[in-house]
Design a protein around this motif. Structure first.
Motif, PDB file in Angstrom:
ATOM      1  N   UNK A 194       0.815  -1.219   0.000  1.00 30.84           N
ATOM      2  CA  UNK A 194       0.000   0.000   0.000  1.00 30.84           C
ATOM      3  C   UNK A 194       0.849   1.270   0.000  1.00 30.84           C
ATOM      4  N   UNK A 195       2.144   1.119   0.221  1.00 31.54           N
ATOM      5  CA  UNK A 195       3.032   2.287   0.267  1.00 31.54           C
ATOM      6  C   UNK A 195       3.882   2.410  -0.998  1.00 31.54           C
ATOM      7  N   UNK A 196       3.608   1.523  -1.959  1.00 29.58           N
ATOM      8  CA  UNK A 196       4.406   1.571  -3.191  1.00 29.58           C
ATOM      9  C   UNK A 196       3.982   2.723  -4.094  1.00 29.58           C
ATOM     10  N   UNK A 197       4.833   2.999  -5.094  1.00 32.44           N
ATOM     11  CA  UNK A 197       4.481   3.997  -6.102  1.00 32.44           C
ATOM     12  C   UNK A 197       4.509   3.343  -7.464  1.00 32.44           C
ATOM     13  N   UNK A 198       4.610   4.167  -8.495  1.00 30.61           N
ATOM     14  CA  UNK A 198       4.683   3.601  -9.847  1.00 30.61           C
ATOM     15  C   UNK A 198       6.096   3.043 -10.081  1.00 30.61           C
ATOM     16  N   UNK A 199       6.254   2.154 -11.073  1.00 31.90           N
ATOM     17  CA  UNK A 199       7.607   1.648 -11.345  1.00 31.90           C
ATOM     18  C   UNK A 199       8.549   2.796 -11.720  1.00 31.90           C
TER      19      UNK A 199
ATOM     20  N   UNK B 245      13.973   6.194  -2.228  1.00 30.62           N
ATOM     21  CA  UNK B 245      12.520   5.955  -2.327  1.00 30.62           C
ATOM     22  C   UNK B 245      12.153   4.670  -1.569  1.00 30.62           C
ATOM     23  N   UNK B 246      12.982   3.627  -1.694  1.00 30.33           N
ATOM     24  CA  UNK B 246      12.690   2.358  -1.004  1.00 30.33           C
ATOM     25  C   UNK B 246      12.664   2.573   0.501  1.00 30.33           C
ATOM     26  N   UNK B 247      13.583   3.374   0.995  1.00 29.95           N
ATOM     27  CA  UNK B 247      13.620   3.603   2.452  1.00 29.95           C
ATOM     28  C   UNK B 247      12.416   4.440   2.902  1.00 29.95           C
ATOM     29  N   UNK B 248      11.980   5.370   2.059  1.00 29.60           N
ATOM     30  CA  UNK B 248      10.795   6.176   2.421  1.00 29.60           C
ATOM     31  C   UNK B 248       9.586   5.243   2.551  1.00 29.60           C
TER      32      UNK B 248
ATOM     33  N   UNK C 115       7.003  10.122  -7.589  1.00 27.45           N
ATOM     34  CA  UNK C 115       6.034   9.292  -8.331  1.00 27.45           C
ATOM     35  C   UNK C 115       6.257   7.812  -8.034  1.00 27.45           C
ATOM     36  N   UNK C 116       7.461   7.488  -7.516  1.00 27.49           N
ATOM     37  CA  UNK C 116       7.813   6.071  -7.351  1.00 27.49           C
ATOM     38  C   UNK C 116       7.632   5.581  -5.914  1.00 27.49           C
ATOM     39  N   UNK C 117       6.990   6.375  -5.061  1.00 26.30           N
ATOM     40  CA  UNK C 117       6.637   5.885  -3.717  1.00 26.30           C
ATOM     41  C   UNK C 117       5.291   6.485  -3.308  1.00 26.30           C
ATOM     42  N   UNK C 118       4.633   5.829  -2.387  1.00 29.09           N
ATOM     43  CA  UNK C 118       3.368   6.286  -1.786  1.00 29.09           C
ATOM     44  C   UNK C 118       2.352   6.834  -2.808  1.00 29.09           C
ATOM     45  N   UNK C 119       1.884   5.964  -3.659  1.00 27.13           N
ATOM     46  CA  UNK C 119       0.897   6.394  -4.666  1.00 27.13           C
ATOM     47  C   UNK C 119      -0.394   6.913  -4.051  1.00 27.13           C
TER      48      UNK C 119
ATOM     49  N   UNK D 158      11.199  16.179  -1.758  1.00 26.09           N
ATOM     50  CA  UNK D 158      12.399  15.578  -2.344  1.00 26.09           C
ATOM     51  C   UNK D 158      12.949  16.559  -3.372  1.00 26.09           C
ATOM     52  N   UNK D 159      14.225  16.899  -3.193  1.00 23.96           N
ATOM     53  CA  UNK D 159      14.854  17.875  -4.072  1.00 23.96           C
ATOM     54  C   UNK D 159      16.226  17.343  -4.489  1.00 23.96           C
ATOM     55  N   UNK D 160      16.857  18.042  -5.428  1.00 18.66           N
ATOM     56  CA  UNK D 160      18.212  17.649  -5.838  1.00 18.66           C
ATOM     57  C   UNK D 160      19.197  18.715  -5.408  1.00 18.66           C
ATOM     58  N   UNK D 161      20.467  18.452  -5.600  1.00 18.75           N
ATOM     59  CA  UNK D 161      21.493  19.438  -5.255  1.00 18.75           C
ATOM     60  C   UNK D 161      21.390  20.643  -6.174  1.00 18.75           C
TER      61      UNK D 161
END
Ligand SMILES: Cc1ncc(C[n+]2csc(CCOP(=O)(O)OP(=O)(O)O)c2C)c(N)n1
Ligand code: SF4
Ligand SMILES: [Mg+2]
Length: 350
Positions: A24-29, A42-45, A73-77, A108-111
């Motif tokens: 239930x906590x997964x997102x899209x591939x 993302x896996x740890x989130x 998009x890849x976690x918590x859909x 979630x951001x980037x450098x």
């Protein structure tokens, strides 16, 4: 006589305290490159949200632009989400938090998104202490636009396509410290356990919690001599403490050697347990945090762990004296002052 084979029933999937399964906590591939550090984060989130029994509908996933910013998009859909403009995630999150303080923003951001185009927004977010988890997936390059140097790239670094970087890097943890942030941690995407424990603590922190996670870009910046690569991280990571997080409802077992552990209690009664390693480091001492970061910068040390924590600062909601009820849930009568109240205000200007 025919033998009847009875198949054992498959075990029921494990559920958490709110009856949800890991799925239930997964997102899209993911569409990121295989092995990208951002996917590990993302896996740890997902793992932490399951473990903490977070209700997905309470979470807003916020991001800017970049490979890192695509990753929500890849976690918590089942959570809410908003993909803002490049570097503008902080202001959009500030607005969302002001409108509904009941939501938990995970940004979630980037450098590049934070340290280059978004640096101004980042600093103002810290100044306002907007309650949120702010994850920087730091790979030293603009991955999405094919590997140009970002503001955190090592000075003197050479990359095949980007050439030579002649500018010194910005340390985003130092920027957070100067900006008055009360929760600052650094980690490595290759250190799953530490990322998980820091994430749990950040989620339970009251204010902006910054996690600067070195997250290698395997396509553009993963050579051994880059401080943002897997080989470098695996070889050089130096934990300043071993960290575990204990949620309030769990029993806290005190079976440590005296003097080997420091416990930091959060506002909700949960506890961050810091097991001392080589360094005798106190993350509640701001000057010690400055020294740690500056020394690490000078000696090119890759230190990870909880760098600074301070829960004494009020959040934007405290400073603005907002009601405990999220503004989005207030009814019309409460939101609109009566005619007499407006008349009184107008009379003051007469
Ligand atoms: C206003 C604006 N300027 C530039 C770009 C082009 N651009 C897209 S992503 C990006 C950098 C992303 O780097 P980073 O935040 O480090 O994320 P990564 O891809 O490395 O995870 C840039 C410059 C843009 N989309 N919008
Ligand atoms: S280009 Fe780099 S940052 Fe982007 S998905 Fe590929 S490995 Fe990850
Ligand atoms: Mg980047």
């Amino acid at each position: 006589m025919a033998t009847v084979v009875t198949k054992g029933r498959a075990p029921a999937p494990k559920t958490n305290l709110i009856g949800l399964e890991k799925a239930d906590y997964r997102g899209r591939p993911s569409t990121l490159c295989a092995g990208c550090g951002h996917d590990s984060i993302s896996s740890q989130i997902m793992a932490v949200a399951f473990e903490l029994s977070l209700r997905p509908s309470r979470i807003i996933k916020m991001s800017g632009i970049g490979c890192s910013s695509k990753s929500p998009a890849y976690f918590l859909s089942r959570a809410h989400g908003f993909n803002a403009l490049h570097g503008r995630m902080p202001s959009v999150t500030t607005g969302a938090s002001l409108a509904n303080r009941g939501l938990l923003p995970i940004g979630v951001s980037g450098d590049g998104d934070t340290g280059s185009i978004g640096l101004g927004q980042f600093k103002h977010m810290l100044r306002r202490n907007v309650p949120m988890v702010y994850i920087i997936e730091n790979n030293g390059v603009y991955g999405l636009t094919k590997g140009q140097f970002s503001a955190t790239a090592d000075v003197g670094q050479k990359l095949k396509y980007a050439g030579l970087n002649e500018l010194p890097p910005i340390d985003l943890c130092l920027e957070a410290l100067v900006g008055g942030c009360g929760f600052i941690a650094r980690s490595f995407a290759g250190d799953a356990k530490q990322v998980r424990e820091l994430l749990k603590a950040a989620i339970n922190y009251r204010g902006t919690a910054v996690l600067d996670i070195i997250s290698p870009c395997v396509t553009f910046n993963n050579a051994e001599d880059s401080t943002k690569s897997y080989p470098y991280g695996k070889e050089h990571e130096e934990q300043i403490q071993e960290i575990s997080f204990v949620q309030k409802r769990e029993e806290i077992r005190v079976d440590y050697e005296p003097g080997t552990v420091k416990e930091v209690e959060l506002h909700d009664g949960s506890v961050i347990v810091l097991h001392k390693l080589d360094k005798d480091y106190d993350p509640t001492d701001q000057m010690a945090a400055f020294r740690l970061l500056r020394e690490a910068e000078e000696k090119q040390e890759f230190i990870t762990g909880l760098i600074y924590i301070d829960e004494s600062r009020g959040t934007i909601h405290d400073v603005e004296h907002l009601t405990d009820t999220p503004l989005a849930h207030l009814d019309e009568a409460t939101l609109r002052p009566p005619r007499e109240a407006l008349d009184k205000v107008m009379a003051e200007f007469a």
